[in-house]
Motif scaffolding. Structure first.
Motif, PDB file in Angstrom:
ATOM      1  N   ASP A  60      -2.665   2.739   3.049  1.00 54.81           N
ATOM      2  CA  ASP A  60      -3.815   3.559   2.655  1.00 54.81           C
ATOM      3  C   ASP A  60      -4.848   2.759   1.876  1.00 54.81           C
ATOM      4  O   ASP A  60      -4.566   1.660   1.413  1.00 54.81           O
ATOM      5  CB  ASP A  60      -3.330   4.715   1.769  1.00 54.81           C
ATOM      6  CG  ASP A  60      -2.851   5.896   2.592  1.00 54.81           C
ATOM      7  OD1 ASP A  60      -3.117   5.927   3.805  1.00 54.81           O
ATOM      8  OD2 ASP A  60      -2.215   6.795   2.008  1.00 54.81           O
ATOM      9  N   ALA A 166       3.260  13.846   2.657  1.00 56.07           N
ATOM     10  CA  ALA A 166       1.908  14.388   2.514  1.00 56.07           C
ATOM     11  C   ALA A 166       1.513  15.113   3.790  1.00 56.07           C
ATOM     12  O   ALA A 166       2.066  14.866   4.863  1.00 56.07           O
ATOM     13  CB  ALA A 166       0.929  13.268   2.197  1.00 56.07           C
ATOM     14  N   SER A 169       0.866  13.751   7.592  1.00 58.17           N
ATOM     15  CA  SER A 169       1.907  13.069   8.369  1.00 58.17           C
ATOM     16  C   SER A 169       2.041  13.632   9.774  1.00 58.17           C
ATOM     17  O   SER A 169       1.969  14.835   9.993  1.00 58.17           O
ATOM     18  CB  SER A 169       3.249  13.199   7.649  1.00 58.17           C
ATOM     19  OG  SER A 169       4.300  12.805   8.506  1.00 58.17           O
ATOM     20  N   TYR A 203       4.450   9.441   5.309  1.00 57.24           N
ATOM     21  CA  TYR A 203       3.131   9.318   4.715  1.00 57.24           C
ATOM     22  C   TYR A 203       3.171   9.713   3.235  1.00 57.24           C
ATOM     23  O   TYR A 203       3.551  10.850   2.906  1.00 57.24           O
ATOM     24  CB  TYR A 203       2.134  10.179   5.507  1.00 57.24           C
ATOM     25  CG  TYR A 203       0.706  10.003   5.075  1.00 57.24           C
ATOM     26  CD1 TYR A 203       0.149   8.728   4.963  1.00 57.24           C
ATOM     27  CD2 TYR A 203      -0.098  11.099   4.780  1.00 57.24           C
ATOM     28  CE1 TYR A 203      -1.159   8.561   4.568  1.00 57.24           C
ATOM     29  CE2 TYR A 203      -1.415  10.927   4.384  1.00 57.24           C
ATOM     30  CZ  TYR A 203      -1.938   9.659   4.279  1.00 57.24           C
ATOM     31  OH  TYR A 203      -3.236   9.489   3.872  1.00 57.24           O
ATOM     32  N   ASN A 204       2.807   8.773   2.365  1.00 61.08           N
ATOM     33  CA  ASN A 204       2.791   8.971   0.902  1.00 61.08           C
ATOM     34  C   ASN A 204       4.170   9.155   0.269  1.00 61.08           C
ATOM     35  O   ASN A 204       4.265   9.486  -0.921  1.00 61.08           O
ATOM     36  CB  ASN A 204       1.906  10.164   0.491  1.00 61.08           C
ATOM     37  CG  ASN A 204       0.440   9.794   0.448  1.00 61.08           C
ATOM     38  OD1 ASN A 204       0.073   8.650   0.708  1.00 61.08           O
ATOM     39  ND2 ASN A 204      -0.411  10.750   0.117  1.00 61.08           N
ATOM     40  N   ARG A 207       4.828   7.131  -2.963  1.00 64.62           N
ATOM     41  CA  ARG A 207       3.998   7.566  -4.097  1.00 64.62           C
ATOM     42  C   ARG A 207       4.452   8.925  -4.619  1.00 64.62           C
ATOM     43  O   ARG A 207       4.375   9.198  -5.820  1.00 64.62           O
ATOM     44  CB  ARG A 207       2.525   7.587  -3.676  1.00 64.62           C
ATOM     45  CG  ARG A 207       1.990   6.167  -3.429  1.00 64.62           C
ATOM     46  CD  ARG A 207       0.678   6.157  -2.668  1.00 64.62           C
ATOM     47  NE  ARG A 207      -0.328   6.967  -3.324  1.00 64.62           N
ATOM     48  CZ  ARG A 207      -1.508   7.266  -2.782  1.00 64.62           C
ATOM     49  NH1 ARG A 207      -1.816   6.817  -1.570  1.00 64.62           N
ATOM     50  NH2 ARG A 207      -2.369   8.003  -3.438  1.00 64.62           N
ATOM     51  N   THR A 241       1.118  12.908  -6.654  1.00 59.85           N
ATOM     52  CA  THR A 241       1.229  11.681  -5.863  1.00 59.85           C
ATOM     53  C   THR A 241       0.762  10.543  -6.756  1.00 59.85           C
ATOM     54  O   THR A 241      -0.364  10.579  -7.253  1.00 59.85           O
ATOM     55  CB  THR A 241       0.329  11.758  -4.611  1.00 59.85           C
ATOM     56  OG1 THR A 241       0.664  12.929  -3.872  1.00 59.85           O
ATOM     57  CG2 THR A 241       0.506  10.544  -3.726  1.00 59.85           C
ATOM     58  N   ALA A 244      -2.642   5.131  -5.407  1.00 56.57           N
ATOM     59  CA  ALA A 244      -2.493   4.037  -4.438  1.00 56.57           C
ATOM     60  C   ALA A 244      -2.467   2.670  -5.124  1.00 56.57           C
ATOM     61  O   ALA A 244      -1.775   1.755  -4.671  1.00 56.57           O
ATOM     62  CB  ALA A 244      -3.641   4.084  -3.432  1.00 56.57           C
TER      63      ALA A 244
END
Lengths: 267, 267
Positions: A60, A166, A169, A203-204, A207, A241, A244
């Protein structure tokens, strides 16, 4: 000899500072890792056809890489060290090729991946250190590392991570296997550092897991909340989350460099 | 009590990442440390008059600070911790107040300075690490640290640094006293780190000295070339200037925190 067509497939190990990239994947009107790297690779190609690159996966915007893996095919043959030096002389300073290998054409940076590891840096203290704002997450509340250390083993193994994915996804299954997860304190830098190694990540996922681990360390969640979260399969139970800026794709493992003896659950 | 007018002079210790600042000093249409900090300070002032800040000295574009010192006067009284927290809640993430003290009105961040120390980080290796491009200088040629260690003592003491001053300098005298100079290797990070402490430094002096020291370490200059350069007083003999990105203003010393016992030559 005619059948034995020589492969000009190159596997490169790539580091980048994600701060000024709008993520890995090519996007119009954005500076992306893929676009910047493809532009450099095509300057080294003698072919008139555009050379596409294939990464092990996306990162990301703002996410860093210490060892992203990318492959591409050239018509022309360039020695491995020539790939490293050539690309680095073209690439901007926030991206660097660390190594290059000529690989068989059966190698694919994304489809032949065995495992990946991620590192997440959390800086502590009341305020964000100006030199860390793009390179760490930040948690200003108190943390009991011992609580986090008790929670970490719950992550290792094969689990349904539906609570940790997340909304963007597109993964069909949310089941992933985590081979290893660690936490350590870097007292000199006032940081907490997480590492995760698994057969893949949603996805994520990293985090979101880090955000949950920090909440456990702060006492806002019970130590073994991961076990409950695997059951409820509900992202609304994990609203945070981690940013990044703290996330680094550390290493991508393929068959040859995958330490088989450490596999306990590998499907 | 009427005579004893209370001073509302605040001394703050400031860290900033110099990457996105066009230096310390205010400039039209540029983002400078002074302008950003003055804007924040004035938000904490109850006075209708503009509050000006005074730094210990300028730093150039791209130069960092770990402990810059600034003073300013407020009409209103704010506790020291309130200055720290208040300013940090207003300031952008690349600038941070580390500490604040209420000081007598005789204190002046620039005119009462006793000494300053600077740190310079040089990263090695063939290519620049993407994560260090804004935070170190870079030297890709071979370095013999032992040669640099032999040269370092020539810097300590009172010398005419006319060979080490950039053309923009307005200093009347080029004589400065260096109290300490050190070099060390950070092998884990593949860096060479210099530190200099002196009663003052000319424009670009540290960056020019570092460039000369690196040339000595590479064998391009004789080990004791500093002694010759003090004599010739000729900037043309020192054409290189190490990049701003490696330079950090580490600490500014005032009478109270100046370690008097280490002074060997202090005029």
């Amino acid at each position: 000899m005619e059948n034995e067509k020589m492969s000009n497939r190159y596997k490169i190990i790539l580091a980048y500072d994600g701060t000024n990239f709008a993520g890995f994947q090519s996007q119009p009107h954005q500076r992306t890792v893929q676009d910047v790297l493809e532009s450099a690779v095509n300057k080294m190609s003698t072919s008139k056809n555009f050379v596409r690159i294939f990464g092990s996966g996306r990162t990301d915007a703002g996410v860093h890489a210490l060892g992203q893996v990318v492959h591409f095919d050239l018509e022309n043959r360039i020695p491995e060290q020539g790939i490293v030096n050539g690309l680095n002389s073209i690439l901007p300073l926030d991206m660097q090729v660390l190594d290059a290998h000529i690989v068989p054409s059966t190698f694919h940076a994304r489809f032949t991946t065995h495992a990946k590891s991620y590192l997440y840096r959390v800086s502590r203290g009341r305020f964000v250190d100006p030199f860390k704002r793009f390179y760490t997450g930040h948690y200003k509340y108190s943390l009991d590392i011992e609580l986090i250390k008790q929670a970490i083993p719950d992550i290792i193994g094969k689990h349904d991570f539906s609570s940790f994915v997340a909304s963007g996804s597109q993964a069909r299954s949310h089941i992933r296997t985590i081979y290893n997860a660690t936490v350590r304190e870097d007292l000199g830098n006032d940081e907490v550092i997480f590492e995760f190694c698994g057969n893949g990540f949603l996805y994520n996922q990293v985090r979101i897991m880090v955000a949950v681990l920090l909440e456990i360390g702060n006492g806002r969640r019970p130590v073994h909340d991961f076990l409950r979260l695997y059951e409820v399969k509900d992202r609304n139970q994990c609203r945070q989350t981690a940013p990044a800026s703290g996330l680094y794709l550390k290493k991508v493992y393929y068959e040859k460099d995958w330490p088989q003896n450490t596999i306990t659950d590998f499907n």
